[in-house]
Design an enzyme around this catalytic site. Structure first.
Site, PDB file in Angstrom:
ATOM      1  N   CYS A   1       0.811  -1.223   0.000  1.00 34.00           N
ATOM      2  CA  CYS A   1       0.000   0.000   0.000  1.00 34.00           C
ATOM      3  C   CYS A   1       0.846   1.275   0.000  1.00 34.00           C
ATOM      4  O   CYS A   1       2.018   1.268   0.373  1.00 34.00           O
ATOM      5  CB  CYS A   1      -0.919  -0.008   1.224  1.00 34.00           C
ATOM      6  SG  CYS A   1      -2.316   1.115   1.028  1.00 34.00           S
TER       7      CYS A   1
ATOM      8  N   ASP B   1      -6.714  -3.532  11.257  1.00 35.81           N
ATOM      9  CA  ASP B   1      -5.576  -2.616  11.243  1.00 35.81           C
ATOM     10  C   ASP B   1      -5.381  -2.040  12.643  1.00 35.81           C
ATOM     11  O   ASP B   1      -6.232  -2.192  13.528  1.00 35.81           O
ATOM     12  CB  ASP B   1      -5.898  -1.493  10.243  1.00 35.81           C
ATOM     13  CG  ASP B   1      -4.669  -0.732   9.789  1.00 35.81           C
ATOM     14  OD1 ASP B   1      -3.565  -1.002  10.281  1.00 35.81           O
ATOM     15  OD2 ASP B   1      -4.836   0.162   8.935  1.00 35.81           O
TER      16      ASP B   1
HETATM   17  O1  LIG Z   1      -0.977   4.903   4.715  1.00 37.86           O
HETATM   18  C1  LIG Z   1      -1.676   5.874   5.032  1.00 37.86           C
HETATM   19  O2  LIG Z   1      -1.187   6.993   5.183  1.00 37.86           O
HETATM   20  C2  LIG Z   1      -3.146   5.679   5.240  1.00 37.86           C
HETATM   21  C3  LIG Z   1      -3.945   6.799   5.292  1.00 37.86           C
HETATM   22  C4  LIG Z   1      -5.317   6.655   5.469  1.00 37.86           C
HETATM   23  C5  LIG Z   1      -5.877   5.386   5.614  1.00 37.86           C
HETATM   24  C6  LIG Z   1      -5.079   4.261   5.569  1.00 37.86           C
HETATM   25  C7  LIG Z   1      -3.709   4.394   5.387  1.00 37.86           C
HETATM   26  N1  LIG Z   1      -2.870   3.301   5.341  1.00 37.86           N
HETATM   27  C8  LIG Z   1      -3.257   1.953   5.613  1.00 37.86           C
HETATM   28  O3  LIG Z   1      -2.689   1.520   6.825  1.00 37.86           O
HETATM   29  C9  LIG Z   1      -2.469   0.116   6.781  1.00 37.86           C
HETATM   30  C10 LIG Z   1      -1.162  -0.326   7.378  1.00 37.86           C
HETATM   31  O4  LIG Z   1      -0.191   0.610   7.374  1.00 37.86           O
HETATM   32  P1  LIG Z   1       1.234   0.373   8.099  1.00 37.86           P
HETATM   33  O5  LIG Z   1       1.840  -0.854   7.471  1.00 37.86           O
HETATM   34  O6  LIG Z   1       0.982   0.189   9.549  1.00 37.86           O
HETATM   35  O7  LIG Z   1       1.976   1.601   7.774  1.00 37.86           O
HETATM   36  C11 LIG Z   1      -2.598  -0.272   5.346  1.00 37.86           C
HETATM   37  O8  LIG Z   1      -3.853  -0.895   5.223  1.00 37.86           O
HETATM   38  C12 LIG Z   1      -2.691   0.999   4.593  1.00 37.86           C
HETATM   39  O9  LIG Z   1      -3.609   0.859   3.550  1.00 37.86           O
END
Ligand SMILES: O=C(O)c1ccccc1N[C@@H]1O[C@H](COP(=O)(O)O)[C@@H](O)[C@H]1O
Length: 199
Positions: free
Chosen positions: A6, A124
């Site tokens: 992502c 998440d």
């Molecule tokens: O990544 C972002 O900035 C974000 C912004 C708004 C909604 C979701 C976002 N990210 C999502 O977060 C998870 C995991 O992130 P991490 O690996 O903990 O950094 C993933 O699903 C992204 O899509």
């Protein structure tokens, strides 16, 4: 093991994710170091081959606006984070895109995959995209069945252990494949996909 990478922002990121073997790639439409404007998202989505799911990631954006932006960018799927009523999820799902319902696992969270019209459920951390882990012990007695993705602070070093512990259908990562905030590291992408599938 289904793997979503992502927060991609460049065509080189998309090419690297596809080459790494990602099943899905995410483009962030909400305020973030990873945010892409709809025009950029559209250009990036065109680079995504048919066997890889392109997902628009939205947080707190009203459902009609989500539908408009998703159509404009041409994404095949929408990932919704935020305190949406059930009707917003079903409205987006009814528009024909694949829906990913993204929620933190808290007391009372509905962990039934499909309960709100989603094709996939994403569990998440409370602050999405923060790179923060959450306590997987919360899954004990509340583990979803079916197409659910684990996210939240996963990285190359710990994704295999997290998969063994949580037994998700898939995993999702953003911070853990970056060299600095918002900048993807293509080597880490390859390593992450391999590590996730090694568990
Ligand atoms: O990544 C972002 O900035 C974000 C912004 C708004 C909604 C979701 C976002 N990210 C999502 O977060 C998870 C995991 O992130 P991490 O690996 O903990 O950094 C993933 O699903 C992204 O899509």
């Amino acid at each position: 093991m289904y793997v979503k990478l992502c927060g991609l922002r460049t065509t080189a990121d998309v090419a690297a994710a596809v080459e790494a073997g990602a099943d899905a790639v995410g483009f962030v439409f909400s305020p973030s170091a990873r945010q892409v404007d709809p025009g950029t998202a559209r250009r990036l989505v065109r680079e995504v081959p048919g066997h890889v799911l392109s997902i628009g990631v939205f947080s707190g954006v009203p459902a009609p606006e989500v539908r408009r932006l998703a159509t404009e960018a041409g994404v095949a799927a929408v990932q919704l984070h935020g305190d949406y009523p059930r009707s917003a999820f079903t409205e987006v799902a009814a528009s024909g895109v694949t829906l990913v319902r993204a929620v933190p696992l808290e007391p009372g969270t509905d962990v039934r995959v499909g309960a709100h019209g989603e094709a996939m459920l994403l569990l998440d951390s409370p602050v999405a995209g923060s790179g923060r882990r959450w306590d997987l012990a919360a899954l004990d007695g509340a583990r979803p069945e079916g197409r659910w993705l684990l996210a939240g602070g996963l990285g190359v070093a710990d994704v295999a252990e997290a998969v063994t512990r949580a037994r998700p259908w898939g995993v999702d990562v953003s911070s853990g494949i970056e060299s600095s905030r918002g900048v993807k590291d293509h080597g880490l992408m390859r390593e992450f996909v391999a590590a996730a599938r090694s568990a």
